[in-house]
Design an enzyme around this catalytic site. Structure first.
Site, PDB file in Angstrom:
ATOM      1  CG  ASP A 196      -3.615  -6.430  -3.957  1.00  0.00           C
ATOM      2  OD1 ASP A 196      -3.320  -6.577  -2.752  1.00  0.00           O
ATOM      3  OD2 ASP A 196      -4.689  -5.941  -4.343  1.00  0.00           O
TER       4      ASP A 196
ATOM      5  CD1 TRP B 130      -3.429  -0.157   1.652  1.00  0.00           C
ATOM      6  CD2 TRP B 130      -3.506  -1.573  -0.066  1.00  0.00           C
ATOM      7  NE1 TRP B 130      -3.522  -1.423   2.165  1.00  0.00           N
ATOM      8  CE2 TRP B 130      -3.561  -2.312   1.122  1.00  0.00           C
ATOM      9  CE3 TRP B 130      -3.539  -2.260  -1.277  1.00  0.00           C
ATOM     10  CZ2 TRP B 130      -3.658  -3.700   1.146  1.00  0.00           C
ATOM     11  CZ3 TRP B 130      -3.625  -3.624  -1.246  1.00  0.00           C
ATOM     12  CH2 TRP B 130      -3.681  -4.328  -0.054  1.00  0.00           C
TER      13      TRP B 130
END
Length: 186
Positions: A131, A112
Site C-alpha cells: 500500500d 500481503w
C-alpha cells in the site's frame, strides 16, 4: 362529461363481473414483480464504449503498457496478471506505476503477498502488494480480486487490511504489485 362517467361505470361493472378480486390481485402482483425484474435483463452496452470510456472501464484513465513483452497487460486494468490478489485503488491510475507509489506518498514496508501466473511464460510469481500511504485515497481504478486471499487469521495473505503501518501516515492512497520472485513448483 356525463357520457364519460357512464362509459367508465359500464366498463368497471363489466370487468367486475368477469374477474375476481384474487385474479385482479394476482395480475397486479405479477405485473409488479415482472416490472421489478426488467432491470435484471441483459442489455447490450456496446454503444457505450465510444463515449469516452476506454476498454478497461475507467473513465479518464488511458490504457497503458509495461513495454516489456515478458510483462504483458495493461497496469490500469483489474485484469492485469499481477493483480490476482489485489484489493484497493491501482497506483498506476493515481500517478504511480504498478511498482511505485505516486509522488508525495510512501510505500508501506508491511505487505500481503499472492502468487499470480504470468501469461507470457506460464510461470507463477510471488507478488508483494504494497500500500502507498500519506495522501487521501486516490479513488480511481478500484480492484477487488481475491484469487489468493486468505482469511484474517493469516494476515500476511489477506488483502482486507489497511497495511499503512510503519509509515509516517496511516492514510491509505493506493496499492502496488511488486514482483518478488519466481514461486517454487509443487
Amino acid at each position: 362529461m356525463v357520457s364519460m362517467d357512464k362509459i367508465t361505470e359500464k366498463l368497471s361493472r363489466r370487468m367486475a363481473q368477469k374477474t375476481s378480486r384474487r385474479g385482479l390481485l394476482t395480475a397486479f402482483g405479477t405485473a409488479l414483480v415482472g416490472g421489478a425484474a426488467i432491470p435484471l435483463l441483459p442489455v447490450a452496452r456496446a454503444g457505450q464504449s465510444g463515449q469516452g470510456v476506454p476498454s478497461n472501464g475507467y473513465e479518464g484513465v488511458a490504457p497503458q503498457s509495461t513495454g516489456n513483452v515478458q510483462d504483458p497487460g495493461d497496469p490500469t486494468s483489474c485484469d492485469y496478471w499481477r493483480y490476482c490478489a489485489i484489493d484497493g485503488f491501482l497506483c498506476s491510475c493515481c500517478g504511480g506505476t504498478q511498482n511505485s507509489c505516486p509522488p508525495g506518498t510512501e510505500m508501506s514496508p508491511i505487505t500481503w503477498i499472492g502468487t499470480c501466473q504470468n501469461p507470457a511464460d506460464s510461470k507463477h510469481y510471488i507478488i508483494s502488494y504494497n500500500d502507498c500511504c500519506g495522501k487521501t485515497s486516490c479513488g480511481r481504478c478500484l480492484c477487488n480480486r481475491n484469487e489468493s486471499d486468505k482469511p484474517m487469521v493469516r494476515p500476511q495473505a489477506n488483502n482486507d487490511t489497511n497495511w499503512c503501518l510503519g509509515t509516517e501516515s496511516s492514510v491509505y492512497t493506493c496499492s502496488t504489485a511488486v514482483i518478488i520472485g519466481l514461486a517454487l513448483e509443487d
